[in-house]
Design a protein around this motif. Structure first.
Motif, mmCIF file in Angstrom:
data_model
loop_
_atom_site.group_PDB
_atom_site.id
_atom_site.type_symbol
_atom_site.label_atom_id
_atom_site.label_comp_id
_atom_site.label_asym_id
_atom_site.label_seq_id
_atom_site.Cartn_x
_atom_site.Cartn_y
_atom_site.Cartn_z
ATOM 1 N N LYS A 667 24.610 15.795 8.448
ATOM 2 C CA LYS A 667 25.006 15.083 7.229
ATOM 3 C C LYS A 667 25.196 13.597 7.501
ATOM 4 C CE LYS A 667 25.971 16.336 3.678
ATOM 5 N NZ LYS A 667 25.202 16.433 2.422
ATOM 6 N N LEU A 668 25.613 13.264 8.716
ATOM 7 C CA LEU A 668 25.887 11.873 9.051
ATOM 8 C C LEU A 668 24.588 11.057 9.139
ATOM 9 C CD1 LEU A 668 27.980 9.749 9.947
ATOM 10 C CD2 LEU A 668 27.613 10.518 12.293
ATOM 11 N N ASP A 669 23.591 11.597 9.874
ATOM 12 C CA ASP A 669 22.339 10.849 10.054
ATOM 13 C C ASP A 669 21.249 11.859 10.421
ATOM 14 O OD1 ASP A 669 20.204 9.212 10.857
ATOM 15 O OD2 ASP A 669 21.569 7.629 11.527
ATOM 16 N N VAL A 670 20.495 12.301 9.445
ATOM 17 C CA VAL A 670 19.472 13.329 9.681
ATOM 18 C C VAL A 670 18.412 12.836 10.651
ATOM 19 C CG1 VAL A 670 17.677 14.716 8.600
ATOM 20 C CG2 VAL A 670 19.857 14.400 7.437
ATOM 21 N N ARG A 671 17.915 11.636 10.456
ATOM 22 C CA ARG A 671 16.815 11.126 11.293
ATOM 23 C C ARG A 671 17.231 11.055 12.755
ATOM 24 N NH1 ARG A 671 15.367 6.588 13.580
ATOM 25 N NH2 ARG A 671 17.205 5.513 12.750
ATOM 26 N N GLU A 672 18.380 10.441 13.030
ATOM 27 C CA GLU A 672 18.828 10.301 14.418
ATOM 28 C C GLU A 672 19.165 11.660 15.029
ATOM 29 O OE1 GLU A 672 22.156 7.777 16.985
ATOM 30 O OE2 GLU A 672 21.823 7.340 14.852
ATOM 31 N N ALA A 673 19.741 12.567 14.215
ATOM 32 C CA ALA A 673 20.090 13.892 14.723
ATOM 33 C C ALA A 673 18.844 14.669 15.136
ATOM 34 C CB ALA A 673 20.862 14.661 13.662
ATOM 35 N N LEU A 674 17.767 14.550 14.347
ATOM 36 C CA LEU A 674 16.529 15.259 14.688
ATOM 37 C C LEU A 674 15.836 14.628 15.889
ATOM 38 C CD1 LEU A 674 15.071 15.985 11.141
ATOM 39 C CD2 LEU A 674 16.199 17.590 12.691
ATOM 40 N N GLU A 675 15.838 13.329 15.951
ATOM 41 C CA GLU A 675 15.177 12.662 17.073
ATOM 42 C C GLU A 675 15.862 12.964 18.398
ATOM 43 O OE1 GLU A 675 15.038 8.559 16.048
ATOM 44 O OE2 GLU A 675 13.334 8.782 14.659
ATOM 45 N N ALA A 676 17.129 13.412 18.342
ATOM 46 C CA ALA A 676 17.855 13.753 19.569
ATOM 47 C C ALA A 676 17.535 15.158 20.071
ATOM 48 C CB ALA A 676 19.360 13.625 19.339
ATOM 49 N N LEU A 677 16.815 15.972 19.274
ATOM 50 C CA LEU A 677 16.525 17.354 19.668
ATOM 51 C C LEU A 677 15.780 17.447 21.006
ATOM 52 C CD1 LEU A 677 15.584 19.063 16.261
ATOM 53 C CD2 LEU A 677 17.669 19.385 17.619
ATOM 54 N N PRO A 678 14.723 16.663 21.230
ATOM 55 C CA PRO A 678 14.046 16.752 22.542
ATOM 56 C C PRO A 678 14.986 16.436 23.700
ATOM 57 C CG PRO A 678 12.661 15.598 20.962
ATOM 58 C CD PRO A 678 14.008 15.736 20.328
ATOM 59 N N THR A 679 15.920 15.523 23.499
ATOM 60 C CA THR A 679 16.877 15.179 24.555
ATOM 61 C C THR A 679 17.787 16.369 24.878
ATOM 62 O OG1 THR A 679 16.859 12.884 23.797
ATOM 63 C CG2 THR A 679 18.695 13.556 25.211
ATOM 64 N N LEU A 680 18.210 17.126 23.829
ATOM 65 C CA LEU A 680 19.133 18.244 24.018
ATOM 66 C C LEU A 680 18.496 19.375 24.822
ATOM 67 C CD1 LEU A 680 20.832 18.440 20.490
ATOM 68 C CD2 LEU A 680 21.676 17.301 22.549
ATOM 69 N N ILE A 681 17.174 19.556 24.716
ATOM 70 C CA ILE A 681 16.520 20.667 25.434
ATOM 71 C C ILE A 681 15.616 20.147 26.541
ATOM 72 C CG2 ILE A 681 16.619 22.244 23.471
ATOM 73 C CD1 ILE A 681 13.675 21.625 22.926
ATOM 74 N N ALA A 682 15.885 18.953 27.006
ATOM 75 C CA ALA A 682 15.011 18.314 27.992
ATOM 76 C C ALA A 682 14.941 19.100 29.299
ATOM 77 C CB ALA A 682 15.481 16.887 28.263
ATOM 78 N N ARG A 683 15.979 19.855 29.637
ATOM 79 C CA ARG A 683 16.009 20.577 30.912
ATOM 80 C C ARG A 683 15.397 21.975 30.791
ATOM 81 N NH1 ARG A 683 22.075 19.195 33.294
ATOM 82 N NH2 ARG A 683 21.831 16.923 33.303
#
Length: 736
Positions: A667-683
């Motif tokens: 809700k805060l920032d959809v674009r930035e939240a989605l762009e962070a997805l690859p970072t969250l599963i990078a390992r």
């Protein structure tokens, strides 16, 4: 001769045949005599039942065996409430690992037990689902000095006791508050949020000024009676005690057709079959209780007339503010368009009173679910067998899902499973449709000019009460003694109506003898009897005329209220000017609340790129499902699997917090939240990335065919997850 229909001739034959008419008349008058005797015998049984009920130390109408666990009279601030454990009936198995259910009955004039009145009840539904059940009831007389805030603190203590008994369930208790108990529970949950699990408030008034023009006249009572001084007067006449029979009488006046005719005629017309049902209901309806004068005065001044609960204006004696925004548990509001005691505007108006929009609800981490029934009456909300088998059964079955719903406002829809083509368990499917605060306006119908009128009533009521307390109350209190108060209660018209038709009245002594003789040789009249048909026709006309009278009375009452309290000079005299903000605060617009929202957003922004695979999968699911018009219980079955697959150590509370946090971040920032997805599963390796995408697809498939909008969002998530896939190793031979 004109041709006549054969059926008409058959029905009219006794009238056309003089001898047939004589026989029909004889049969009718014999049946009338028998019905009359049986009717008065039922009324005699009602009176005896009432007296027996009143003589009990702890009367209630529970249909289940129960044991007392905590007596409220033993608490530091004693009250006349008790916490009881419901003993499972024969054939019902309780799973101790399931979350407990607690039912709290309303103390609004009647006695306790209505939530477990029948096998198909709130308690019955929860027990059949295997949940441990508890009941919070009360005694007929209050503890001297008992206050509403003492009762609220007692309910907090009861809930902590239930929670301590079910630590192994790892889930907080579900609590159900009917009518008056609903607002009491909301007060308790606002003061001690950690003690409560999901809260279901059924037919509970929370916003007392709300209503719809032309309907629900009960909200005008405070103004038409001149304020709350009359409540203080009634308490003084009772020598410090307020007779609950006055509240019952107010309920009965709402529907003169039912009170003066229909209810009693139904018994008389079908006395052979209606008597058992009638006596069962009257056992609760006639179980009048007593409140302390201070309790009812607090309720009338602060809630019915002052309307301070829905605007966070209530402050306890020790300085705690009761703000419903502090409730951390999911709140389920169940109301009905057919309820003239707690209509939908009063059940739901608090949401728009407290919040400017759905973003406020989300920032406060609240999940609010509402369900509006089309037609059932006030009592039907928590005693109707059909309501229990459908609405309450669905709420019970889906409380775990409601507990993990992302914060927001949702409307429920209950549809037969065969209509959805779903083959899963149960007869119905519960669906949750996201709504905005503005979507409540057609139900709440808030008007600024009406708000001014009710604010005028509240100010004038304070003045009238002060004048009464200063100049009249000392004289009344000096004259009235406890014995005089008892006699006045005994002489209340409703109480007398029960006592005069009991065995204590010698004029009733011949009734049971005649009734027994009639029952031995009773032959009910044929429904085809023409005079019986005429009787039913007359009864229908009487009921229609009484309904017309009730509607006329309500229109006159509303017109009087609107004209009297709509006068600008009277509003000015009460200190009500054109400034709506001064007249009634709106907590959602307060500067400190806006500061809270800014602080909350800043803290969440720092967590957008924090986390791992758990956060990525949940964030992706919330994003995709957020594009759908609704979600339903089928998704929850996959969400439970999600929790298990994401990690065995992740319990329900942790999973719920994970869902809520990811929802806030989106809700805060959809674009930035989605762009962070690859970072969250990078390992993650390639196989794990495939597993994540497969799992997400399974959850979406659980709700049937995917819409085009959902498919587009899924494809976007798939692309982002693919970015995190490790590059395939290059096995080409090196060049010579």
């Amino acid at each position: 001769m004109f041709p006549m229909h054969a059926a008409w001739l058959e029905a009219a034959s006794p009238v056309l045949d003089p001898f047939g008419l004589i026989r029909a008349t004889q049969d009718y008058w014999q049946d009338t005599f028998e019905r009359s005797v049986l009717y008065w015998d039922v009324m005699r049984q009602r009176g005896n039942q009432y007296l027996e009920h009143m003589e009990q130390t702890k009367p209630n109408v529970l249909g289940f065996e129960a044991e007392v666990l905590v007596d409220g009279r033993d608490l530091p601030r004693p009250v006349n409430y008790e916490l009881m454990r419901i003993l499972p009936p024969l054939g019902v198995t309780i799973d101790p690992l399931k979350r407990p259910f607690v039912v709290v009955d309303p103390r609004a004039g009647h006695g306790p037990g209505i939530g477990g009145f029948k096998p198909d009840s709130e308690i019955g539904v929860a027990m059949r689902a295997g949940h441990p059940c508890y009941f919070i009831g009360f005694l007929p007389f209050p503890v001297p000095g008992q206050h509403v805030e003492d009762v609220v603190d007692a309910e907090i203590a009861f809930m902590r006791e239930v929670g301590a008994r079910h630590v192994e369930a790892n889930e907080k208790p579900v609590v159900i508050g009917n009518c008056q108990a609903g607002w009491q529970l909301m007060m308790a949950a606002a003061l001690e949020p950690d003690a409560f699990g999901p809260i279901l408030v059924a037919g509970a008034p929370l916003s007392y000024w709300a209503g719809e023009r032309g309907r629900y006249p009960m909200r005008y009572s405070g103004g038409l009676l001149g304020g709350s001084w009359l409540t203080a007067f009634a308490g003084d006449l009772g020598a410090g005690l307020f007779d609950g029979a006055w509240l019952v009488q107010n309920f009965e006046r709402l529907n003169p057709a039912n009170t003066l005719w229909s209810k009693q005629y139904r018994l008389y017309a079908d006395v052979d079959h209606e008597s058992e049902r009638y006596l069962q209901f009257e056992r609760w309806w006639g179980g009048h209780i007593v409140l302390n004068a201070e309790e009812i005065q607090y309720i009338v001044d602060n809630l019915f007339i002052g309307n301070r609960l829905s605007t966070a204006q209530l402050i306890t004696r020790d300085g705690r503010r009761i703000d419903l925004r502090n409730v951390r548990s999911p709140i389920v509001v169940f109301c009905s368009q057919g309820d003239n005691i707690t209509p939908p505007p009063q059940a739901l108006g608090w949401v728009s009173d407290l919040y400017d929009g759905v973003d406020d609800i989300i920032a406060n981490e609240q999940t609010i679910v509402y369900c509006v029934h089309d037609s059932t009456g006030h009592l039907g909300i928590f005693v109707s067998g059909s309501i229990s088998r459908r609405e309450h059964a669905e709420f019970t079955a889906n409380m775990d899902y409601i507990d993990v719903l992302p914060p927001g406002l949702y409307e429920t829809a209950i549809t037969p499973r065969d209509a959805t083509g779903d083959a899963t368990d149960g007869d119905y499917l519960l669906e949750f449709r996201p709504r905005g605060v503005d979507d409540l306006q057609p139900l709440v119908q808030r008007r600024d000019d009406d708000e001014r009128r009710f604010a005028t009533v509240a100010r004038l009521s304070e003045s009238g009460l002060a004048l009464y307390q200063q100049y009249t109350q000392p004289w009344i209190q000096a004259v009235m003694t406890p014995e005089a108060g008892r006699w006045l209660r005994r002489l209340h018209p409703i109480r007398l109506g029960y006592k005069l038709l009991s065995d204590r009245n010698p004029l009733m002594s011949t009734v049971p003898v005649l009734a027994e003789q009639i029952r031995r040789q009773r032959q009910p009249l044929s429904p085809d009897n023409p005079i019986a048909q005429w009787e039913r026709s007359v009864a229908t006309r009487i009921e229609e005329n009484l309904e017309a009278y009730g509607e006329w009375r309500d229109r006159i009452s509303e017109a009087l209220f609107m004209n009297i309290y709509g006068q600008p000079w009277l509003q000015a005299l009460a200190g009500i000017g054109p400034d709506m903000a001064r007249m009634r605060p709106h907590p959602g617009r307060a500067p400190e609340h806006q500061h809270f929202l800014r602080t909350r957003r800043a803290a969440l922004r720092e967590r957008i790129a924090s986390g791992g695979a758990r956060e990525a999968v949940v964030r992706a699911l919330i994003y995709i499902l957020g594009g759908a018009p609704a979600t339903d219980e089928r998704n929850f079955k996959r969400l439970k699997a999600t929790r298990e697959e994401l990690g065995k150590s992740l319990d329900l509370q942790q999973f719920k917090m994970l869902v809520r946090e990811q929802f806030f971040i989106l809700k805060l920032d959809v674009r930035e939240a989605l762009e962070a997805l690859p970072t969250l599963i990078a390992r993650s390796d390639a196989t794990q990335v495939d597993d994540y995408l497969t799992h997400i697809t399974h959850i979406l498939d659980a709700s049937g065919p995917q819409s085009e909008h959902v498919q587009k969002r899924l494809e976007r998530v798939r692309t982002l997850f693919e970015k995190a896939r490790p590059a395939a190793p290059n096995h080409e031979a090196p060049q010579a």
